[in-house]
Design an enzyme around this catalytic site. Structure first.
Site, mmCIF file in Angstrom:
data_model
loop_
_atom_site.group_PDB
_atom_site.id
_atom_site.type_symbol
_atom_site.label_atom_id
_atom_site.label_comp_id
_atom_site.label_asym_id
_atom_site.label_seq_id
_atom_site.Cartn_x
_atom_site.Cartn_y
_atom_site.Cartn_z
ATOM 1 N N SER A 84 0.837 -1.195 0.000
ATOM 2 C CA SER A 84 0.000 0.000 0.000
ATOM 3 C C SER A 84 0.873 1.248 0.000
ATOM 4 O O SER A 84 2.015 1.224 0.460
ATOM 5 C CB SER A 84 -0.929 0.008 1.216
ATOM 6 O OG SER A 84 -1.857 1.077 1.148
ATOM 7 N N ASP A 85 0.314 2.321 -0.536
ATOM 8 C CA ASP A 85 1.021 3.589 -0.536
ATOM 9 C C ASP A 85 0.004 4.721 -0.573
ATOM 10 O O ASP A 85 -1.100 4.564 -1.113
ATOM 11 C CB ASP A 85 1.958 3.693 -1.741
ATOM 12 C CG ASP A 85 2.945 4.848 -1.598
ATOM 13 O OD1 ASP A 85 3.931 4.687 -0.849
ATOM 14 O OD2 ASP A 85 2.720 5.907 -2.201
ATOM 15 N N GLN A 86 0.383 5.852 0.017
ATOM 16 C CA GLN A 86 -0.511 7.008 0.038
ATOM 17 C C GLN A 86 0.264 8.271 -0.341
ATOM 18 O O GLN A 86 1.367 8.502 0.155
ATOM 19 C CB GLN A 86 -1.131 7.198 1.419
ATOM 20 C CG GLN A 86 -2.142 8.346 1.487
ATOM 21 C CD GLN A 86 -2.726 8.508 2.884
ATOM 22 O OE1 GLN A 86 -2.072 9.043 3.774
ATOM 23 N NE2 GLN A 86 -3.944 8.035 3.083
#
Length: 218
Positions: A84-86
């Site tokens: 995941s990445d934001q």
């Protein structure tokens, strides 16, 4: 908010409950995944997170989420891997983790009175059964017209220097905001659990079946 189309789902092995690995060292993602009450391990992905020239924030988040999942999957091909990445998206300008107080002040000054889209991507990969899918949860956040004193006081209290956009909506950072628009409530914290649940189940991880309280393994 219009949902971003997902990649086609590739069928997992429904008859086998696969081990689960979170490819992230983020304590926020770890705490969110513990809500599902399934055992999982944590591994740090070896991924260069440098943005490419002209890369839009949403594309950056999606690329890194998939890269993280694939990096861990290469070492654990039989397991289901979550990456995941934001990236905070201010009118096309990517805002990452500030790291320092001074950078956090600058970010919040840029964002006051503005609508920021927090592009939160999640990818799930299992090499052994050929499963790969990813999804993007775009969260629209409207910031209040913050004063310099409010920004300074908030940062001194909460010190959110490891958060994209310099604010923790699950904490005092909620006081900075005017509104949140999202179809996956935990996406703003760092991991969209609705999307994650759908994908890990398709990959071969059983949920709501002999629920365990063990959470993550050390």
């Amino acid at each position: 908010m219009n949902p971003v189309p997902d990649l086609p789902l590739i069928s997992g092995n429904a008859g086998h409950n696969r081990s689960l690995i979170l490819g992230s060292t983020s304590r926020y993602r770890r705490e969110l995944l513990q809500r599902l009450q399934v055992p999982f391990e944590v591994m740090a992905p070896d991924v260069d997170e440098t943005p490419r020239d002209g890369e839009p924030p949403a594309a950056l988040a999606e690329r890194l989420a998939l890269a993280k999942a694939r990096a861990v999957a290469a070492a654990c091909p039989e397991a289901v891997i979550i990456g995941s990445d934001q990236v905070a998206d201010l009118h096309g300008l990517p805002l990452g983790k500030p790291g320092t107080h001074e950078k956090a002040v600058a970010q919040l000054r840029q964002m006051r009175g503005q609508t920021v889209i927090f592009q939160t991507a999640v990818a799930v990969v299992c090499l052994e059964n050929g499963y790969q899918a990813q999804s993007l949860a775009a969260v629209k956040v409207k910031f209040r017209e913050l004063t310099d004193d409010e920004i300074e006081n908030y940062l001194r209290i909460e010190q959110p220097y490891d958060c994209a956009g310099s604010a923790k909506s699950e904490g005092l950072g909620i006081a900075l905001l005017e509104s949140i628009d999202s179809d996956d409530p935990t996406a703003l914290v760092g991991l969209p659990l609705i999307r994650t649940c759908r994908m890990i189940q398709a990959a071969g991880v059983k949920l709501l079946s002999g629920v365990s309280n063990s959470g993550s393994r050390p």
